[in-house]
Design a protein around this motif. Structure first.
Motif: not given
Ligand SMILES: Nc1ncnc2c1ncn2[C@@H]1O[C@H](COP(=O)(O)OP(=O)(O)OP(=O)(O)O)[C@@H](O)[C@H]1O
Length: 462
Positions: A130-134, A137-139, A165-172, A299-301, A323-329
């Motif tokens: 539910s916290r993952f925005i679709v 690019s990631n559908r 890097v930082g595109l949500g793999k770990t999150h998923l 959503t992060k806001g 990079n979504i991590r940088e976006l959040e940062g």
């Molecule tokens: N689609 C998304 N919706 C919401 N948050 C996202 C999304 N994709 C990534 N994030 C957030 O961005 C940050 C980086 O994601 P994550 O660590 O999963 O990336 P990663 O692809 O595993 O990176 P790395 O290659 O560095 O391991 C996390 O805080 C994650 O929650």
């Protein structure tokens, strides 16, 4: 010609007149839904895309469609879900993804009841579906993960996710674990990085506890392995992982793997592992499009409980693209900066908070001449030859690299690039760009050459 063929032909012509970024953002996911008495109905995926198309691309769409069908057409744009061809091929997955209400409520439960995360000791309770925005690019990756979480051990085994890097793999990966445990706390889920797997194995050997190690890893129902690329070159670890994989897979236990590149492109990965990684489904995660970046920031806001004005969201979404991590940062930084200095959050404050980051974004303003010069110097090929008509073998690759970098780093269209490089046809340019973009995935030497020219360009323009 049927509607798909007409639209493909029209899109091909539009692609020549627009930059790559515009094409990818606004046109790639569209379809021609109807063509009736000179009125064409074009489907796109959201209000945002509809407005973008209507405001910026009506003239080329009308012109190109008219050229294809041979008579003038009027165009209207409607929102039609599931228009992207690539996605249509995955109907069952999408059904699951769009029907994710159940997952949302269970995700909330995971957030409220942290005990399940504590029990596994390693899942982040915030990394849920539910916290993952679709977005586009990631559908596919999201839908595949949801399908696995819904029925572990059934389809797409193994599921192999890859992306930058930082595109949500770990999150998923965590989201699968959280979802599965939330439904059935008895299921044995393990999230592990390939580095941890390696260390555990080394420690087990040192302490003569290899049997315990094997028992632990081979009695898992859902094994989530992050960053598998680090296993490359480590023969002992690959051997052990191979047996773990076989034991789990043959017992219909699920294995989900993430990597920064597809199995084929992981250097020194044993063939028998590579082929196993390709048994199930391979899903990529691409950098998010503008719409997804905007949604993530919104959503992060909200999650931070901070009101972020739309123009600031828009500003950040344009500045941080890959990079979504940088976006959040960047969002965190702007909010913290404003609070620290007692200032309102606006574009001016955001510009100050991100001064160094924006410095690096400015670097990206690269001219076509700079690209051609950098390629010519890197390969030691005379500029006149690079931009000439000659086709000797030692010129072809540098020229294709120039085509690729002009497409990636500047706003040039295929036609512009063709003109710059010896008056070549747009199809030759497209072929060159595609060839380099494919080959840099597997050819380390070429990838490094392209990276080093890029670095030179960024440094020059800094
Ligand atoms: N689609 C998304 N919706 C919401 N948050 C996202 C999304 N994709 C990534 N994030 C957030 O961005 C940050 C980086 O994601 P994550 O660590 O999963 O990336 P990663 O692809 O595993 O990176 P790395 O290659 O560095 O391991 C996390 O805080 C994650 O929650």
């Amino acid at each position: 010609m049927n509607l798909t063929q007409i639209w493909q032909a029209a899109l091909g012509a539009i692609q020549l007149q627009t930059s790559r970024q515009d094409y990818e953002t606004w046109l790639r996911g569209t379809t021609l839904l109807a063509l009736d008495g000179g009125l064409a109905t074009v489907g796109t995926t959201s209000t945002f895309h509809k407005e973008g198309l209507e405001n910026r691309f009506m003239a080329p769409v009308r012109r190109s469609l008219g050229d294809v069908v041979g008579y003038p057409v009027q165009v209207r744009v409607v929102i039609a879900n599931g228009t992207a061809n690539r996605i249509e091929n995955y109907g069952p997955l999408l059904e699951l993804a769009s029907n994710s209400e159940e997952s949302e409520s269970s995700d909330r439960a995971v957030q409220l009841d942290l005990s399940s995360a504590m029990r596994t000791g390693m899942l982040n309770p915030k990394y849920t579906f539910s916290r993952f925005i679709v977005g586009s690019s990631n559908r596919l990756a999201h839908a595949a993960c949801l399908a696995v979480a819904d029925n572990p051990g059934q389809h797409y085994n193994p599921l192999f996710l890859y992306g930058g890097v930082g595109l949500g793999k770990t999150h998923l990966l965590h989201a699968i674990g959280n979802y599965v445990l939330d439904r059935d706390p008895e299921i044995n889920v393990l999230y592990v990085s390939s580095e941890k797997f390696t260390n555990d194995m080394i420690n087990a050997i040192r302490r003569q506890q290899t049997e315990e190690f094997r028992m632990r890893y081979r009695n898992i129902d859902v094994l989530l392995v992050d960053d598998i690329q680090f296993i490359a070159g480590k023969e002992g670890t690959q051997e052990e992982f191979f047996h773990t994989f076989n034991t789990l897979h043959s017992a219909a236990k699920h294995i989900v793997i993430s990597s920064d590149k597809p199995p084929k492109a992981i250097p020194t990965l044993e063939e028998r592992l590579r082929s196993r990684f390709e048994w199930g489904l391979i899903a990529d995660i691409q950098p998010p499009d503008l719409e997804t970046r905007t949604a993530i920031l919104r959503t992060k806001g909200e999650q931070m409980n901070v009101e972020i004005p739309n123009e600031v969201i828009d500003f950040l979404a344009h500045k941080v693209q890959s990079n979504i991590r940088e976006l959040e940062g960047s969002l965190n930084r702007v909010a913290a900066f404003a609070e620290q200095h007692g200032l309102p959050i606006n574009v001016e404050v955001a510009t100050s908070a991100l001064a160094d980051l924006l410095g690096s974004a400015r670097r990206r303003r690269i001219t076509p001449d700079q690209v051609i010069l950098a390629v010519s110097e890197h390969f030691g090929v005379d500029l006149r030859i690079l931009q000439g008509r000659g086709r000797s073998r030692n010129i072809v690759v540098p020229r294709q690299v120039a085509m690729y970098l002009l497409r990636e780093e500047t706003e040039c269209s295929l036609v512009d690039i063709g003109k710059l490089l010896g008056g070549r046809d747009h199809t030759t340019v497209m072929y060159g760009c595609d060839k380099i973009s494919e080959e840099i995935n597997t050819d380390n030497r070429l990838r490094n050459e392209v990276l080093s020219i890029r670095e030179r360009l960024y440094n020059q323009a800094a």
